[in-house]
Design an enzyme around this catalytic site. Structure first.
Site, PDB file in Angstrom:
ATOM      1  CG  ASP A  58      -4.850  -8.017  -6.189  1.00  0.00           C
ATOM      2  OD1 ASP A  58      -4.185  -8.550  -5.278  1.00  0.00           O
ATOM      3  OD2 ASP A  58      -4.409  -7.076  -6.864  1.00  0.00           O
ATOM      4  CG  HIS A  83      -1.963  -1.044   1.219  1.00  0.00           C
ATOM      5  ND1 HIS A  83      -3.310  -0.770   1.263  1.00  0.00           N
ATOM      6  CD2 HIS A  83      -1.876  -2.396   1.162  1.00  0.00           C
ATOM      7  CE1 HIS A  83      -4.008  -1.899   1.234  1.00  0.00           C
ATOM      8  NE2 HIS A  83      -3.152  -2.896   1.172  1.00  0.00           N
ATOM      9  CG  HIS A 112       3.125 -11.979  -5.325  1.00  0.00           C
ATOM     10  ND1 HIS A 112       4.090 -11.209  -5.928  1.00  0.00           N
ATOM     11  CD2 HIS A 112       2.499 -11.146  -4.450  1.00  0.00           C
ATOM     12  CE1 HIS A 112       4.057  -9.989  -5.440  1.00  0.00           C
ATOM     13  NE2 HIS A 112       3.098  -9.913  -4.551  1.00  0.00           N
ATOM     14  CD  GLU A 123       6.473  -1.978  -8.908  1.00  0.00           C
ATOM     15  OE1 GLU A 123       6.183  -1.201  -7.985  1.00  0.00           O
ATOM     16  OE2 GLU A 123       7.134  -3.024  -8.725  1.00  0.00           O
ATOM     17  CG  ASN A 136       2.096  -2.186  -5.701  1.00  0.00           C
ATOM     18  OD1 ASN A 136       1.368  -1.356  -6.215  1.00  0.00           O
ATOM     19  ND2 ASN A 136       2.217  -2.308  -4.395  1.00  0.00           N
ATOM     20  CB  SER A 137       4.679  -7.585  -8.643  1.00  0.00           C
ATOM     21  OG  SER A 137       5.321  -7.446  -7.398  1.00  0.00           O
TER      22      SER A 137
END
Length: 474
Positions: A386, A18, A362, A370, A366-367
């Protein structure tokens, strides 16, 4: 006379997943949109972000962003999953957090730095009530894809029984699909995990929190003459249909929101190994980057399968494996020139390196985002929340990666990992197609945030719409 800058207070849940997107937004607002920005997370997270503080709740001016923490009652070590009771924590977070954030608003007002808008993440819906009680407008910052937001919205607005029934039927027919307005057909495994866990599961408390989030938006809608605003860390071209799936709210795509790698603040200490120099020594597009984020703890069997799968593939790898994820009986060491293991790293910096050719992830948002912005294809190994939805989007909608198929125990076996790596990094048609799609979406993402791009314009319009009278006109 120079016009006073709009002052935005950003309030976020104290978790790395977050903090990262909210801090990126804070820097974007300050640098590109000229707003005054104050960032607030819990005292425990604040002291880990700034470990040299004389007092853990000291205000910090970090570049253009001021940092003032709020108290959640866990000021020493913070909430620890598996140790503290989640329901008790969220209750205390609401009570103490509300009082603390209200005090921050009053203190800033008393110091002639009044806040003109509060922006909060979805774990803190009470921040909207605090803002309203202080006469300040608010907006939510949704840090997952618009597709996931739309799924949750539909679940809490008439689709819960349909989802429950479909998930029950999926045991007999795993390929059966669920159809929501403006969304692609979804299998049960594509849904956020909180919609499918039994009521006695410890993570079921998150569904209650999400319901509170959407109830808050509904209440704001009833109290306002305009639609509540939800800033979305996505861009219009990426999720056009999902962004139109909710008519009662103003979903505003402002992503991708990223800062330079050296602008990050981490709850975990960066490894001092020379991983960037190690990447410098590898051929272009040859390295597999492996990371499962700041919260996931993989089963021992899964870690063993990843290790052996990477060794079997013969490809060099950089693996982020936090200290609490190590295990006895198989002490993970660097594989010489072929593999490096670090406890934490600057992920955007790694993904931006030309030697990185694949990201085993995973599929946290964000990953996932990005990797898309940096132009790196993915092998998805979703675990919860999610991540199943994100893995589906990357594989089936955007064509930027593949999803590994886990066995009956939920473990991605070494042969399957090797197969996925070959699909993404090999010389076959699938690899060519995936790399082409990655380049396409990378360019579209960068265009969206460039001057004049769709997200750039949306964010500027949002900030310009915050008026000095305490109302928003956007």
């Amino acid at each position: 006379m120079e016009q006073k800058k709009q002052h935005v207070l950003l309030v976020t849940y104290p978790a790395q997943g977050h903090i990262n997107p909210v801090l990126h937004l804070a820097r974007r607002l300050a640098a590109a949109n000229g707003a005054a920005v104050t960032f607030s997370t819990s005292v425990s997270a604040h002291r880990r972000m700034f470990p040299s503080l004389a007092a853990p709740n000291d205000e910090v001016q970090d570049g253009p962003v001021a940092h003032i923490p709020f108290s959640d009652g866990f000021d020493e070590e913070g909430f620890v999953r598996g140790t503290h009771d989640a329901r008790q924590y969220l209750s205390q977070l609401r009570t103490l957090g509300s009082s603390s954030v209200s005090s921050i608003l009053q203190s800033l007002r008393d110091r002639s730095r009044p806040v003109d808008c509060v922006v909060y993440t979805f774990c803190l819906p009470w921040a909207a009530d605090v803002a309203r009680a202080n006469g300040v407008p608010s907006a939510q910052y949704w840090i997952q894809p618009a597709t996931v937001f739309a799924i949750y919205y539909h679940y809490f607005h008439g689709y819960s029984s349909l989802i429950t029934t479909a998930c029950s039927n999926s045991e007999e027919d795993p390929k059966s699909t669920i159809k929501f307005p403006c969304l692609p057909p979804l299998q049960a495994r594509d849904l956020p995990s909180f919609l499918t866990v039994p009521p006695d599961d410890p993570s079921a408390v998150v569904l209650d929190m999400l319901k509170d989030t959407f109830d808050t938006l509904d209440r704001e809608r009833a109290l306002s003459s305009s639609k509540p605003k939800v800033l979305m860390n996505t861009f219009a071209e990426l999720e056009e249909d999902a962004l139109s799936a909710v008519e009662d709210l103003a979903l505003i795509p402002i992503g991708p929101i990223l800062s330079p790698p050296d602008a990050g603040r981490y709850l975990l200490k960066l490894d001092e190994k020379g991983y960037m120099e190690w990447l410098d020594s590898k051929p272009r597009g040859s390295v597999v980057y492996v990371s499962f984020g700041s919260m996931t703890v993989l089963k021992k069997e899964q870690r063993e399968e990843i290790l052996n799968g990477m060794r079997d593939s013969g490809r060099p790898y950089l693996w982020v494996l936090r200290r609490e994820c190590r295990w006895e009986g198989l002490e993970l060491q660097d594989d010489g020139e072929n593999g490096m293991v670090v406890e934490w790293c600057s992920q955007v910096e790694v993904l931006s390196h030309p030697s990185v050719g694949c990201f085993v992830t995973h599929c946290g948002w964000n990953s996932t985002f990005e990797s898309l912005v940096c132009g790196v294809p993915t092998v998805g190994v979703p675990q919860w929340t999610d991540q199943g939805t994100n893995a589906m989007l990357a594989e089936k909608i955007w064509g930027t990666g593949v999803r590994g198929e886990a066995n009956g125990e939920g473990v991605l076996e070494r042969e399957e990992l090797k197969r996925c790596l070959d699909l993404v990094m090999g010389e076959g048609e699938s690899s060519v197609r995936i790399k082409k799609n990655v380049e396409l979406w990378r360019d579209k993402a960068r265009e969206a945030m460039s001057a004049g791009g769709s997200s750039y314009q949306n964010l500027r319009k949002f900030v310009d719409g915050i008026t000095k009278s305490g109302q928003t006109i956007f």
